[in-house]
Design an enzyme around this catalytic site. Structure first.
Site, PDB file in Angstrom:
ATOM      1  N   GLU A 171      30.497  47.265  39.008  1.00  0.00           N
ATOM      2  CA  GLU A 171      30.354  45.796  38.995  1.00  0.00           C
ATOM      3  C   GLU A 171      29.409  45.396  37.876  1.00  0.00           C
ATOM      4  O   GLU A 171      28.396  46.079  37.641  1.00  0.00           O
ATOM      5  CB  GLU A 171      29.807  45.359  40.355  1.00  0.00           C
ATOM      6  CG  GLU A 171      30.395  44.093  40.893  1.00  0.00           C
ATOM      7  CD  GLU A 171      31.897  44.141  41.143  1.00  0.00           C
ATOM      8  OE1 GLU A 171      32.668  43.784  40.234  1.00  0.00           O
ATOM      9  OE2 GLU A 171      32.291  44.534  42.256  1.00  0.00           O
ATOM     10  N   THR A 205      29.742  45.752  34.893  1.00  0.00           N
ATOM     11  CA  THR A 205      29.734  46.744  33.810  1.00  0.00           C
ATOM     12  C   THR A 205      30.753  46.385  32.737  1.00  0.00           C
ATOM     13  O   THR A 205      30.630  46.845  31.607  1.00  0.00           O
ATOM     14  CB  THR A 205      30.075  48.149  34.369  1.00  0.00           C
ATOM     15  OG1 THR A 205      31.183  47.998  35.255  1.00  0.00           O
ATOM     16  CG2 THR A 205      28.905  48.741  35.114  1.00  0.00           C
ATOM     17  N   ALA A 244      37.824  33.678  46.930  1.00  0.00           N
ATOM     18  CA  ALA A 244      37.360  34.869  47.633  1.00  0.00           C
ATOM     19  C   ALA A 244      36.986  35.968  46.644  1.00  0.00           C
ATOM     20  O   ALA A 244      36.537  37.039  47.024  1.00  0.00           O
ATOM     21  CB  ALA A 244      38.442  35.371  48.588  1.00  0.00           C
ATOM     22  N   LEU A 285      39.173  37.360  44.374  1.00  0.00           N
ATOM     23  CA  LEU A 285      40.281  38.298  44.156  1.00  0.00           C
ATOM     24  C   LEU A 285      40.971  38.055  42.815  1.00  0.00           C
ATOM     25  O   LEU A 285      42.054  38.558  42.556  1.00  0.00           O
ATOM     26  CB  LEU A 285      41.314  38.181  45.286  1.00  0.00           C
ATOM     27  CG  LEU A 285      40.781  38.424  46.684  1.00  0.00           C
ATOM     28  CD1 LEU A 285      41.919  38.423  47.686  1.00  0.00           C
ATOM     29  CD2 LEU A 285      40.038  39.742  46.746  1.00  0.00           C
ATOM     30  N   GLU A 288      40.585  32.793  29.125  1.00  0.00           N
ATOM     31  CA  GLU A 288      39.493  32.389  30.034  1.00  0.00           C
ATOM     32  C   GLU A 288      38.239  32.062  29.240  1.00  0.00           C
ATOM     33  O   GLU A 288      37.568  31.077  29.501  1.00  0.00           O
ATOM     34  CB  GLU A 288      39.179  33.498  31.055  1.00  0.00           C
ATOM     35  CG  GLU A 288      40.172  33.559  32.184  1.00  0.00           C
ATOM     36  CD  GLU A 288      39.533  33.563  33.579  1.00  0.00           C
ATOM     37  OE1 GLU A 288      38.426  33.043  33.763  1.00  0.00           O
ATOM     38  OE2 GLU A 288      40.177  34.120  34.487  1.00  0.00           O
ATOM     39  N   ASP A 298      39.466  41.955  35.305  1.00  0.00           N
ATOM     40  CA  ASP A 298      40.392  41.313  36.241  1.00  0.00           C
ATOM     41  C   ASP A 298      41.820  41.291  35.705  1.00  0.00           C
ATOM     42  O   ASP A 298      42.775  41.646  36.393  1.00  0.00           O
ATOM     43  CB  ASP A 298      39.935  39.887  36.553  1.00  0.00           C
ATOM     44  CG  ASP A 298      38.498  39.842  37.064  1.00  0.00           C
ATOM     45  OD1 ASP A 298      38.004  40.888  37.501  1.00  0.00           O
ATOM     46  OD2 ASP A 298      37.887  38.763  37.018  1.00  0.00           O
TER      47      ASP A 298
HETATM   48  C1  GLA Z   1      33.766  38.600  37.740  1.00  0.00           C
HETATM   49  C2  GLA Z   1      34.332  38.693  36.323  1.00  0.00           C
HETATM   50  C3  GLA Z   1      34.623  40.144  35.921  1.00  0.00           C
HETATM   51  C4  GLA Z   1      33.418  41.039  36.211  1.00  0.00           C
HETATM   52  C5  GLA Z   1      32.890  40.803  37.627  1.00  0.00           C
HETATM   53  C6  GLA Z   1      31.621  41.578  37.896  1.00  0.00           C
HETATM   54  O1  GLA Z   1      34.747  38.969  38.676  1.00  0.00           O
HETATM   55  O2  GLA Z   1      35.512  37.933  36.224  1.00  0.00           O
HETATM   56  O3  GLA Z   1      34.998  40.207  34.562  1.00  0.00           O
HETATM   57  O4  GLA Z   1      32.410  40.845  35.248  1.00  0.00           O
HETATM   58  O5  GLA Z   1      32.630  39.437  37.866  1.00  0.00           O
HETATM   59  O6  GLA Z   1      31.877  42.927  37.876  1.00  0.00           O
END
Ligand code: GLA
Length: 390
Positions: free
Chosen positions: A33, A35, A122, A124, A159, A171
């Site tokens: 996370e 990272t 949430a 996701l 984004e 993501d």
């Molecule tokens: C959000 C961001 C991702 C990532 C996470 C943390 O979900 O969209 O790119 O940085 O936070 O790991």
């Protein structure tokens, strides 16, 4: 919603058949996370909950979008960020088209219906899924074979540049590249990736949606990014070869404990340790040591809470409630609420979850939502209705 349903909605809304229907899933992240924007490692997986888009070209050069879930429509000639709060969702398809055009790929006027089943808010990554689905559908319509990693870069730029969220690449990469029953280890610098099988015959993943999502999340997210950059600046004085926290280890960070402000030290320590945890998690999966992998998830949560300081009482309560029940549990995503991800033995009875749900309600007066997830394939074209496409 399935492809027949979105086809019908498209037809009744636009009075023509769509040319294409595509699907892109949301994602979970097992570990790694905060990272991705530090050019480190992440371990996400695509899930069954997906966005569907039905698209067709029009002759008017205009963009007409309809979001079936909200029964909300948006039309424009110009790709400019929508400002009305009710139209926020339209920024994602507009961002996708705008980035395509920057690449010299202009799809012309587009009619689009958006539907699907990813719960909003949430964590996701429904927005990354929406951009990915639009990019996949439109590049296919234009017979432009972009590579999936290339498409993920484009989605991230949509984004970052259009919507204005400073997210990393995890993501969209997971949404576009996920594989059924596998987790995806991604090197966010080189975009090299490998898949490891998820031990789905013995374990399952269940998300607990805390129903808390603080507004803080985007401002604090940007603050964390800046703190990491500040940390890199300090480390570079001694080690000029360090380009991002990816190039540092916890030992390097400890070496600088005296010259770093306390918050910067803690952020850097978390990120360097978290990168090591991703690799340790993969080794644990390879050797069948899922208990060890789970223990690393609890450690990740502790770091998110004490070092990175992106947790809230509610998510920490949910993680603590699963100790001794789940092999692993941690807050997932950007932070300040959202979901926790739980790695559970298949044999763990559901009444353990019910017990946590009641305790959560008793403590916070909130109804936690239980979301079982199945690791599934990444984005795909579901059907093409135009014989000149594909
Ligand atoms: C959000 C961001 C991702 C990532 C996470 C943390 O979900 O969209 O790119 O940085 O936070 O790991």
């Amino acid at each position: 919603m399935d492809k027949e349903a979105i086809f019908d909605i498209f037809y009744s809304y636009f009075g023509t058949n769509p040319e294409i229907i595509a699907r892109a899933p949301g994602r979970v992240n097992l570990i790694g996370e905060h990272t991705d924007y530090n050019e480190g490692f992440v371990l996400p997986a695509a899930i069954g909950q997906s966005v569907l888009v039905a698209a067709g070209r029009n002759e008017t050069g205009e963009y007409h979008f309809y979001a079936a879930e909200y029964d909300s429509s948006f039309s424009t000639r110009e790709l400019k960020t929508a400002v009305a709060p009710r139209d926020w969702w339209a920024n994602y398809p507009m961002g996708a088209i705008s980035e395509l055009k920057r690449e010299g790929l202009d799809p012309g006027g587009i009619n689009l219906v958006i539907g699907g089943s990813i719960p909003q808010g949430a964590g996701l990554s429904s927005s990354a899924a929406l951009i990915s689905a639009v990019l996949l559908a439109l590049t296919e319509l234009m017979n432009q074979g972009l590579s999936r990693p290339g498409m993920a870069r484009l989605a991230q730029r949509a984004e970052n540049n259009f919507v204005g969220t400073q997210c990393g690449i995890m993501d969209m990469f997971a949404s576009l590249m996920g594989r059924h029953d596998h987790v995806l280890r991604l090197d966010c610098r080189s975009l090299e990736y490998t898949y490891s099988p998820f031990p789905g015959d013995e374990y399952r993943l269940v998300l607990f949606d805390s129903r808390v999502q603080h507004q803080l999340v985007s401002s604090e997210y940007n603050t964390r990014r800046k703190e990491c950059e500040t940390g890199v600046g300090i480390l570079q004085k001694k080690y000029p070869e360090i380009r991002s926290l990816r190039d540092a280890t916890p030992a390097t960070v400890y070496e600088h404990a005296d010259v770093m402000p306390d918050n910067i030290f803690r952020r850097c320590l978390f990120v360097t340790e978290e990168n090591e945890r991703v690799n340790a998690f993969c080794r644990a999966l390879e050797t069948g040591n899922t208990e060890m992998a789970g223990a690393l998830m609890y450690q990740s949560h502790a770091g998110l809470q004490d070092l990175y300081e992106v947790c809230v009482e509610e998510t920490s309560f949910l993680v603590d409630s699963m100790r001794g029940i789940a092999a692993g549990s941690r807050q997932m995503g950007g932070g300040f609420g959202g979901c926790t991800i739980n790695l559970l033995k298949i044999s763990t009875p559901d009444n353990e979850i019910e017990r946590v749900k009641s305790a959560y309600f008793a403590r916070f007066g909130l109804h936690m939502r239980v979301l079982p997830v199945k690791i599934s394939d990444g984005a795909q074209i579901l059907q093409i209705f135009n014989e000149n496409v594909g």
